[in-house]
Design a protein around this motif. Structure first.
Motif, PDB file in Angstrom:
ATOM      1  N   LEU A 167       7.820  10.891  -4.605  1.00 39.61           N
ATOM      2  CA  LEU A 167       8.137  12.161  -3.974  1.00 39.61           C
ATOM      3  C   LEU A 167       6.872  12.892  -3.512  1.00 39.61           C
ATOM      4  O   LEU A 167       6.835  13.456  -2.406  1.00 39.61           O
ATOM      5  CB  LEU A 167       8.911  13.037  -4.956  1.00 39.61           C
ATOM      6  N   PHE A 168       5.827  12.858  -4.359  1.00 38.31           N
ATOM      7  CA  PHE A 168       4.598  13.578  -4.033  1.00 38.31           C
ATOM      8  C   PHE A 168       3.503  12.658  -3.480  1.00 38.31           C
ATOM      9  O   PHE A 168       2.355  13.099  -3.334  1.00 38.31           O
ATOM     10  CB  PHE A 168       4.065  14.298  -5.287  1.00 38.31           C
ATOM     11  N   ASN A 169       3.848  11.406  -3.194  1.00 38.40           N
ATOM     12  CA  ASN A 169       2.900  10.441  -2.638  1.00 38.40           C
ATOM     13  C   ASN A 169       1.661  10.315  -3.528  1.00 38.40           C
ATOM     14  O   ASN A 169       0.522  10.309  -3.060  1.00 38.40           O
ATOM     15  CB  ASN A 169       2.486  10.849  -1.215  1.00 38.40           C
ATOM     16  N   TYR A 170       1.905  10.203  -4.819  1.00 36.79           N
ATOM     17  CA  TYR A 170       0.823  10.092  -5.798  1.00 36.79           C
ATOM     18  C   TYR A 170       0.484   8.609  -5.987  1.00 36.79           C
ATOM     19  O   TYR A 170       1.362   7.807  -6.336  1.00 36.79           O
ATOM     20  CB  TYR A 170       1.263  10.709  -7.126  1.00 36.79           C
ATOM     21  N   PRO A 171      -0.758   8.202  -5.781  1.00 32.91           N
ATOM     22  CA  PRO A 171      -1.108   6.774  -5.774  1.00 32.91           C
ATOM     23  C   PRO A 171      -1.224   6.158  -7.168  1.00 32.91           C
ATOM     24  O   PRO A 171      -2.290   5.690  -7.581  1.00 32.91           O
ATOM     25  CB  PRO A 171      -2.451   6.756  -5.043  1.00 32.91           C
ATOM     26  N   GLY A 172      -0.119   6.112  -7.895  1.00 33.98           N
ATOM     27  CA  GLY A 172      -0.119   5.519  -9.225  1.00 33.98           C
ATOM     28  C   GLY A 172       0.770   4.291  -9.276  1.00 33.98           C
ATOM     29  O   GLY A 172       1.177   3.736  -8.259  1.00 33.98           O
ATOM     30  N   MET A 173       1.098   3.860 -10.502  1.00 36.41           N
ATOM     31  CA  MET A 173       1.928   2.674 -10.667  1.00 36.41           C
ATOM     32  C   MET A 173       3.346   2.880 -10.177  1.00 36.41           C
ATOM     33  O   MET A 173       3.994   1.948  -9.700  1.00 36.41           O
ATOM     34  CB  MET A 173       1.955   2.251 -12.143  1.00 36.41           C
ATOM     35  N   GLY A 174       3.849   4.095 -10.281  1.00 38.01           N
ATOM     36  CA  GLY A 174       5.193   4.365  -9.808  1.00 38.01           C
ATOM     37  C   GLY A 174       5.321   4.137  -8.313  1.00 38.01           C
ATOM     38  O   GLY A 174       6.279   3.518  -7.837  1.00 38.01           O
ATOM     39  N   LEU A 175       4.343   4.628  -7.554  1.00 32.47           N
ATOM     40  CA  LEU A 175       4.352   4.422  -6.103  1.00 32.47           C
ATOM     41  C   LEU A 175       4.131   2.949  -5.775  1.00 32.47           C
ATOM     42  O   LEU A 175       4.728   2.420  -4.824  1.00 32.47           O
ATOM     43  CB  LEU A 175       3.267   5.278  -5.449  1.00 32.47           C
ATOM     44  N   LEU A 176       3.296   2.280  -6.571  1.00 27.45           N
ATOM     45  CA  LEU A 176       3.087   0.845  -6.383  1.00 27.45           C
ATOM     46  C   LEU A 176       4.392   0.083  -6.604  1.00 27.45           C
ATOM     47  O   LEU A 176       4.744  -0.819  -5.820  1.00 27.45           O
ATOM     48  CB  LEU A 176       2.009   0.352  -7.351  1.00 27.45           C
TER      49      LEU A 176
ATOM     50  N   PRO B 209      -7.263  19.687  -8.606  1.00 28.41           N
ATOM     51  CA  PRO B 209      -6.357  20.135  -9.688  1.00 28.41           C
ATOM     52  C   PRO B 209      -5.124  20.858  -9.181  1.00 28.41           C
ATOM     53  O   PRO B 209      -4.050  20.751  -9.778  1.00 28.41           O
ATOM     54  CB  PRO B 209      -7.255  21.064 -10.530  1.00 28.41           C
ATOM     55  N   ASN B 210      -5.247  21.614  -8.086  1.00 21.96           N
ATOM     56  CA  ASN B 210      -4.072  22.320  -7.561  1.00 21.96           C
ATOM     57  C   ASN B 210      -2.965  21.358  -7.151  1.00 21.96           C
ATOM     58  O   ASN B 210      -1.779  21.661  -7.296  1.00 21.96           O
ATOM     59  CB  ASN B 210      -4.468  23.172  -6.349  1.00 21.96           C
ATOM     60  N   ALA B 211      -3.374  20.202  -6.634  1.00 23.43           N
ATOM     61  CA  ALA B 211      -2.383  19.221  -6.181  1.00 23.43           C
ATOM     62  C   ALA B 211      -1.677  18.535  -7.338  1.00 23.43           C
ATOM     63  O   ALA B 211      -0.641  17.891  -7.142  1.00 23.43           O
ATOM     64  CB  ALA B 211      -3.058  18.186  -5.280  1.00 23.43           C
ATOM     65  N   LEU B 212      -2.217  18.640  -8.554  1.00 23.10           N
ATOM     66  CA  LEU B 212      -1.604  18.026  -9.729  1.00 23.10           C
ATOM     67  C   LEU B 212      -0.504  18.889 -10.342  1.00 23.10           C
ATOM     68  O   LEU B 212       0.324  18.387 -11.110  1.00 23.10           O
ATOM     69  CB  LEU B 212      -2.666  17.759 -10.805  1.00 23.10           C
TER      70      LEU B 212
ATOM     71  N   PHE C 266       0.758  25.812  -3.622  1.00 25.34           N
ATOM     72  CA  PHE C 266       0.234  24.486  -3.921  1.00 25.34           C
ATOM     73  C   PHE C 266       0.484  23.547  -2.744  1.00 25.34           C
ATOM     74  O   PHE C 266       1.409  23.768  -1.949  1.00 25.34           O
ATOM     75  CB  PHE C 266       0.897  23.904  -5.182  1.00 25.34           C
ATOM     76  N   PRO C 267      -0.318  22.493  -2.628  1.00 28.73           N
ATOM     77  CA  PRO C 267      -0.065  21.492  -1.582  1.00 28.73           C
ATOM     78  C   PRO C 267       1.174  20.658  -1.917  1.00 28.73           C
ATOM     79  O   PRO C 267       1.520  20.485  -3.092  1.00 28.73           O
ATOM     80  CB  PRO C 267      -1.334  20.642  -1.590  1.00 28.73           C
ATOM     81  N   SER C 268       1.835  20.144  -0.904  1.00 28.94           N
ATOM     82  CA  SER C 268       3.046  19.342  -1.114  1.00 28.94           C
ATOM     83  C   SER C 268       2.726  17.913  -1.501  1.00 28.94           C
ATOM     84  O   SER C 268       3.601  17.187  -1.984  1.00 28.94           O
ATOM     85  CB  SER C 268       3.896  19.338   0.158  1.00 28.94           C
ATOM     86  N   GLN C 269       1.485  17.491  -1.341  1.00 28.63           N
ATOM     87  CA  GLN C 269       1.092  16.131  -1.651  1.00 28.63           C
ATOM     88  C   GLN C 269       0.185  16.113  -2.868  1.00 28.63           C
ATOM     89  O   GLN C 269      -0.685  16.970  -3.012  1.00 28.63           O
ATOM     90  CB  GLN C 269       0.368  15.504  -0.455  1.00 28.63           C
ATOM     91  N   ALA C 270       0.417  15.148  -3.766  1.00 30.24           N
ATOM     92  CA  ALA C 270      -0.398  15.016  -4.976  1.00 30.24           C
ATOM     93  C   ALA C 270      -1.816  14.571  -4.603  1.00 30.24           C
ATOM     94  O   ALA C 270      -2.079  14.175  -3.464  1.00 30.24           O
ATOM     95  CB  ALA C 270       0.243  14.009  -5.926  1.00 30.24           C
TER      96      ALA C 270
END
Length: 319
Positions: free
Chosen positions: A263-272, A181-184, A164-168
């Motif tokens: 951690l996975f650089n996922y652009p959601g509210m947590g990263l915000l 989907p693999n990144a999820l 899997f990729p290391s980034q979301a």
């Protein structure tokens, strides 16, 4: 009629709690170092800029009047403006919240799909070696910090195995998220791990309790097979405490999302939220706190409603 009154009472209670949350957030805003103007404009703001901001925002008025104005702006969907991104906080949350919901819902679904049968399986095999092994693994998973588990997943499945990729998933829209989907996979697994550990324990305890009930003995005496008894009778009644806990687990899911997204650089509210904390962007921080608090209240309300629907024995007067 009793159910309707119960629902009305719970909705009113939820509204009162949300109102209290707005009071707390309003107080936090006024507790910022140097006052709201200094906290929002930043340490480089001049005295003239602060005075102009106070006059524009009505901060010279009595606190009750300010709170009434604050509540009015919230009802219009105005959560303020980010002074680092120079964009409306409501707009930022509108962009990021659906992605966080996707992550948390998928994590919750995966966690429940694994925890429910796992807990029942443990209950059926109580005090056997497999029960002890799963219990030990559950305690280890629960005690493991999310960021450490995420790092292990990244190391094993992106560096060693290269599955899997290391980034979301990246992108501005939900379509971009679902297009990868693999990144999820790794973010969802990281978010679901602690939930499996917690809810499998609740499911095990609830199943053990229901296996001692008279209706199970009656079903056995009637010749029903053990598997049929578990599916038709024990499962539904054992789900009641699990559903009740699910509503209270909403803030834990959002808290885990904050770490997973960073951690996975996922652009959601947590990263915000994480980025806003790094830059002391108080309007964004307080906007996120308010939204997550309201989501927690709504989640608890929905859990209570679903609990009453799936458990007819629940009475409004005892809830």
């Amino acid at each position: 009629m009793d159910t309707t009154l119960y629902l009305i009472r719970r909705v009113l209670q939820a509204l009162v709690v949300i109102l209290i949350v707005t009071v707390i957030v309003f107080c936090l805003l006024h507790a910022l170092p140097g006052g709201p103007a200094r906290g929002i404009l930043g340490p480089q703001a001049t005295a003239q800029q602060i005075a102009a901001f106070n006059h524009e925002q009505g901060l010279y008025r009595p606190l009750p009047v300010q709170y009434a104005h604050y509540l009015h702006t919230l009802l219009r969907g105005d959560l303020g403006t980010s002074y680092t991104l120079n964009e409306a906080v409501s707009r930022l949350i509108e962009q990021r919240l659906p992605k966080t919901l996707v992550l948390t819902v998928l994590s919750a679904l995966l966690g429940l799909l694994l925890a429910i049968p796992l807990g029942m399986w443990q209950a059926v095999r109580r005090n056997r070696p497999v029960d002890y092994v799963i219990t030990t693994l559950s305690f280890v998973a629960y005690a493991t910090p999310v960021y450490f588990l995420g790092l292990v997943l990244v190391l094993v499945f992106t560096q060693v195995l290269d599955w899997f990729p290391s980034q979301a998933p990246q992108g501005e829209t939900l379509a971009d998220v679902f297009a990868q989907p693999n990144a999820l996979v790794l973010p969802v697994v990281a978010g679901a791990a602690s939930m499996v550990a917690v809810f499998s324990r609740y499911m095990r305890a609830a199943t053990l309790e229901n296996l001692q009930e008279d209706y199970v003995r009656t079903a056995r005496a009637g010749g029903s097979r053990p598997g049929a008894i578990l599916r038709r009778h024990v499962l539904r009644n054992s789900l009641t405490p699990v559903v009740a806990m699910l509503g209270y687990y909403v803030p834990v899911l959002f808290g885990g999302a904050l770490v997973v997204e960073q951690l996975f650089n996922y652009p959601g509210m947590g990263l915000l939220f994480w980025s806003a904390a790094q830059s002391s962007d108080y309007p964004v921080l307080l906007g996120c706190v308010l939204v997550i608090s309201v989501a927690t209240v709504i989640g608890t309300l929905l859990a209570d409603v679903v609990q009453r629907l799936i458990d007819p024995r629940t009475k409004a007067g005892r809830t």
